[in-house]
Design a protein around this motif. Structure first.
Motif, PDB file in Angstrom:
ATOM      1  N   THR A  24      16.818 -17.225   2.813  1.00  0.00           N
ATOM      2  CA  THR A  24      17.328 -15.879   3.238  1.00  0.00           C
ATOM      3  C   THR A  24      17.288 -14.963   2.207  1.00  0.00           C
ATOM      4  O   THR A  24      17.788 -15.320   1.209  1.00  0.00           O
ATOM      5  CB  THR A  24      18.690 -16.408   3.670  1.00  0.00           C
ATOM      6  N   PRO A  25      16.756 -13.754   2.315  1.00  0.00           N
ATOM      7  CA  PRO A  25      16.655 -12.767   1.424  1.00  0.00           C
ATOM      8  C   PRO A  25      18.015 -12.344   1.039  1.00  0.00           C
ATOM      9  O   PRO A  25      18.972 -12.402   1.815  1.00  0.00           O
ATOM     10  CB  PRO A  25      16.110 -11.500   2.107  1.00  0.00           C
ATOM     11  N   PRO A  26      18.300 -11.862  -0.242  1.00  0.00           N
ATOM     12  CA  PRO A  26      19.595 -11.530  -0.769  1.00  0.00           C
ATOM     13  C   PRO A  26      20.325 -10.459   0.041  1.00  0.00           C
ATOM     14  O   PRO A  26      21.289 -10.556   0.246  1.00  0.00           O
ATOM     15  CB  PRO A  26      19.337 -10.812  -2.093  1.00  0.00           C
ATOM     16  N   MET A  27      19.439  -9.444   0.582  1.00  0.00           N
ATOM     17  CA  MET A  27      20.074  -8.368   1.243  1.00  0.00           C
ATOM     18  C   MET A  27      20.691  -8.848   2.563  1.00  0.00           C
ATOM     19  O   MET A  27      21.715  -8.371   3.178  1.00  0.00           O
ATOM     20  CB  MET A  27      18.843  -7.227   1.508  1.00  0.00           C
ATOM     21  N   LEU A  28      20.082  -9.859   3.214  1.00  0.00           N
ATOM     22  CA  LEU A  28      20.378 -10.308   4.610  1.00  0.00           C
ATOM     23  C   LEU A  28      21.648 -11.091   4.145  1.00  0.00           C
ATOM     24  O   LEU A  28      22.667 -10.875   4.970  1.00  0.00           O
ATOM     25  CB  LEU A  28      19.135 -11.319   5.058  1.00  0.00           C
ATOM     26  N   TRP A  29      21.953 -11.863   3.168  1.00  0.00           N
ATOM     27  CA  TRP A  29      22.990 -12.624   2.888  1.00  0.00           C
ATOM     28  C   TRP A  29      24.196 -11.481   2.541  1.00  0.00           C
ATOM     29  O   TRP A  29      25.419 -11.754   3.110  1.00  0.00           O
ATOM     30  CB  TRP A  29      22.895 -13.457   1.505  1.00  0.00           C
ATOM     31  N   ALA A  30      23.847 -10.308   2.049  1.00  0.00           N
ATOM     32  CA  ALA A  30      24.858  -9.262   1.943  1.00  0.00           C
ATOM     33  C   ALA A  30      25.243  -8.632   3.093  1.00  0.00           C
ATOM     34  O   ALA A  30      26.424  -8.500   3.198  1.00  0.00           O
ATOM     35  CB  ALA A  30      24.157  -8.319   0.901  1.00  0.00           C
ATOM     36  N   ALA A  31      24.439  -8.696   3.929  1.00  0.00           N
ATOM     37  CA  ALA A  31      24.726  -8.165   5.340  1.00  0.00           C
ATOM     38  C   ALA A  31      25.606  -9.012   6.223  1.00  0.00           C
ATOM     39  O   ALA A  31      26.563  -8.681   6.853  1.00  0.00           O
ATOM     40  CB  ALA A  31      23.461  -7.622   6.317  1.00  0.00           C
ATOM     41  N   ARG A  32      25.406 -10.097   6.073  1.00  0.00           N
ATOM     42  CA  ARG A  32      26.105 -11.388   6.608  1.00  0.00           C
ATOM     43  C   ARG A  32      27.611 -11.253   6.131  1.00  0.00           C
ATOM     44  O   ARG A  32      28.500 -11.462   6.905  1.00  0.00           O
ATOM     45  CB  ARG A  32      25.502 -12.830   6.515  1.00  0.00           C
ATOM     46  N   ILE A  33      27.556 -11.207   4.695  1.00  0.00           N
ATOM     47  CA  ILE A  33      29.088 -11.108   3.929  1.00  0.00           C
ATOM     48  C   ILE A  33      29.759 -10.106   4.360  1.00  0.00           C
ATOM     49  O   ILE A  33      30.904 -10.059   4.913  1.00  0.00           O
ATOM     50  CB  ILE A  33      28.657 -11.342   2.495  1.00  0.00           C
ATOM     51  N   ALA A  34      28.785  -8.838   4.566  1.00  0.00           N
ATOM     52  CA  ALA A  34      29.693  -7.506   4.701  1.00  0.00           C
ATOM     53  C   ALA A  34      30.189  -7.859   6.322  1.00  0.00           C
ATOM     54  O   ALA A  34      31.324  -7.191   6.695  1.00  0.00           O
ATOM     55  CB  ALA A  34      28.850  -6.299   4.786  1.00  0.00           C
ATOM     56  N   ARG A  35      29.398  -8.480   7.114  1.00  0.00           N
ATOM     57  CA  ARG A  35      29.855  -8.528   8.686  1.00  0.00           C
ATOM     58  C   ARG A  35      31.147  -9.313   8.659  1.00  0.00           C
ATOM     59  O   ARG A  35      31.938  -9.155   9.702  1.00  0.00           O
ATOM     60  CB  ARG A  35      28.339  -9.177   9.238  1.00  0.00           C
ATOM     61  N   PHE A  36      31.091 -10.445   7.845  1.00  0.00           N
ATOM     62  CA  PHE A  36      32.276 -11.344   8.094  1.00  0.00           C
ATOM     63  C   PHE A  36      33.400 -10.662   7.481  1.00  0.00           C
ATOM     64  O   PHE A  36      34.588 -10.642   7.984  1.00  0.00           O
ATOM     65  CB  PHE A  36      31.915 -12.507   7.193  1.00  0.00           C
ATOM     66  N   LEU A  37      33.344  -9.924   6.510  1.00  0.00           N
ATOM     67  CA  LEU A  37      34.507  -8.993   5.776  1.00  0.00           C
ATOM     68  C   LEU A  37      35.160  -8.260   6.766  1.00  0.00           C
ATOM     69  O   LEU A  37      36.468  -7.965   6.921  1.00  0.00           O
ATOM     70  CB  LEU A  37      34.264  -8.427   4.399  1.00  0.00           C
ATOM     71  N   VAL A  38      34.059  -7.350   7.408  1.00  0.00           N
ATOM     72  CA  VAL A  38      34.394  -6.256   8.393  1.00  0.00           C
ATOM     73  C   VAL A  38      35.234  -6.989   9.374  1.00  0.00           C
ATOM     74  O   VAL A  38      36.508  -6.440  10.021  1.00  0.00           O
ATOM     75  CB  VAL A  38      33.546  -5.567   8.684  1.00  0.00           C
TER      76      VAL A  38
END
Length: 381
Positions: free
Chosen positions: A14-28
């Motif tokens: 998984t690309p790093p930016m996609l991981w970042a988007a998933r983490i942001a989605r979980f946090l929000v």
């Protein structure tokens, strides 16, 4: 096969930016669900905040005074809808339900909250936005900073929304909607399921009126154009006082504004003596008249017992005497308490509140007024 041809690129994960988007989605999603649940647990508390904002806007923007004041009667419904929206959108985001629509709705919701917290912080008008209800108290600039971070995270998610695979989770969002609205209605018709206020059952009022430890201050002094800090006030008279800062902020009393009085004087300490049942009437305009017979029966049932009934109110003597005469409660003594304090003590109007030696033993919405036997049992346990 051409030996000089460039070999195809292999997938490395998984690309790093996609991981970042998933983490942001979980946090929000998690923050919105937590915030919504805490506030929906006590929608009347959020209603009070909305009323404060609209009253402030009406004063600060005279041209729209009538518009903002016209919104005040609808603040309770707005409270439930906004708090429920936080939970529903948080669940929808985590469940990947219509991600494009969900992320944009979240953006508009956080933009509204960011405006409110900025207004609170910049103009110092509503010093507690109620972002997390009474569970977590945030200072205005802290609340604004939190909303700015959430806005950035939501914009990041919007930028990657096409990578969120929509899932058929409408059933989960529908179930969440029913449960959240049910929680809000329950809290209004009864009392908050989780009472986070300092006047909750089991809390000692006099203990909370004292600091948890001796308050310690830091003294900011000036001498010769230079600033110095001291743990104790300096004895050197050449130092000029500038500021005194509280060091152990958390040691401050949780209750600082509880005071009970009438024309004869202050009765605050007397409310902590023995067993006392207080009928709380915040105002007589929107009183639930159908609840008064049960309260009257309770008051009469306590005659001759060890429980002393009284009424706490913030309305004028003329209004409260008219109320007592109309509902045949003329034998009930009444005392004055600040209106904001009464709103904090009781989320219904009227309501009943039982103290024994200053400790809260019972608290009832007018829909669940107890009988005299139940009250007597609570004070002997």
């Amino acid at each position: 096969m051409n030996p000089t041809a460039t070999p195809p690129k292999l997938k490395t994960g998984t690309p790093p930016m996609l991981w970042a988007a998933r983490i942001a989605r979980f946090l929000v999603g998690a923050i919105f669900i937590f915030s919504g649940l805490i506030k929906l647990n006590d929608p009347v508390g959020t209603q009070i905040k909305f009323e404060e904002y609209f009253e402030v806007f009406a004063q600060d923007v005279p041209l729209l005074h009538d518009f903002f004041m016209a919104l005040v009667p609808f603040t309770l419904a707005m409270s439930v809808l906004f708090c429920a929206a936080e939970i529903i959108l948080g669940v929808a985001l985590l469940a990947s339900y219509k991600p494009k629509l969900t992320t944009w709705l979240l953006f508009f919701l956080i933009a509204f909250f960011t405006f409110l917290t900025f207004y609170s912080a910049y103009f110092n008008r509503v010093t507690d936005c109620g972002c997390f209800g009474d569970a977590i108290k945030l200072k205005p600039w802290t609340s604004f900073g939190k909303d700015v971070i959430l806005t950035i995270l939501i914009l990041f998610i919007i930028g990657h929304r096409n990578r969120i695979k929509p899932r058929k989770t409408g059933w989960l969002v529908a179930l969440t909607t029913l449960l959240t609205l049910g929680l809000g209605i329950y809290a209004i018709q009864f009392l908050p399921p989780l009472d986070l206020l300092p006047y909750a059952v089991g809390k000692s009022i006099p203990a909370q009126m004292k600091p948890s430890e001796p308050l310690r201050y830091r003294y900011i002094m000036e001498k010769g154009g230079k600033t110095a800090e001291f743990d104790q006030y300096p004895t050197d008279p050449s130092y000029k006082f500038k500021e005194m800062v509280l060091v152990n902020e958390n040691a401050k009393p949780k209750i600082t504004d509880y005071r009970v009085w009438n024309d004869e004087g202050d009765f605050t300490q007397q409310t902590f003596e023995g067993s006392r049942l207080f009928v709380i009437v915040k105002n007589t305009n929107d009183i639930d008249a159908g609840s008064i017979p049960a309260i009257r029966s309770l008051v009469e049932g306590l005659k001759g017992s060890g429980v002393t009934p009284a009424l706490l109110t913030s309305v004028s003597d003329e209004e409260i005497n008219a109320f007592l005469n109309e509902y045949q409660l003329t034998g009930l003594p009444y005392y004055k308490v600040d209106g904001t304090v009464l709103k904090t003590i009781m989320r219904s109007n009227p309501g009943t509140w039982l103290l024994k030696d200053g400790v809260v033993r019972g608290k009832w919405h007018f829909n669940t007024t107890p009988d005299a036997a139940a009250v007597k049992q609570l004070v002997v346990e």
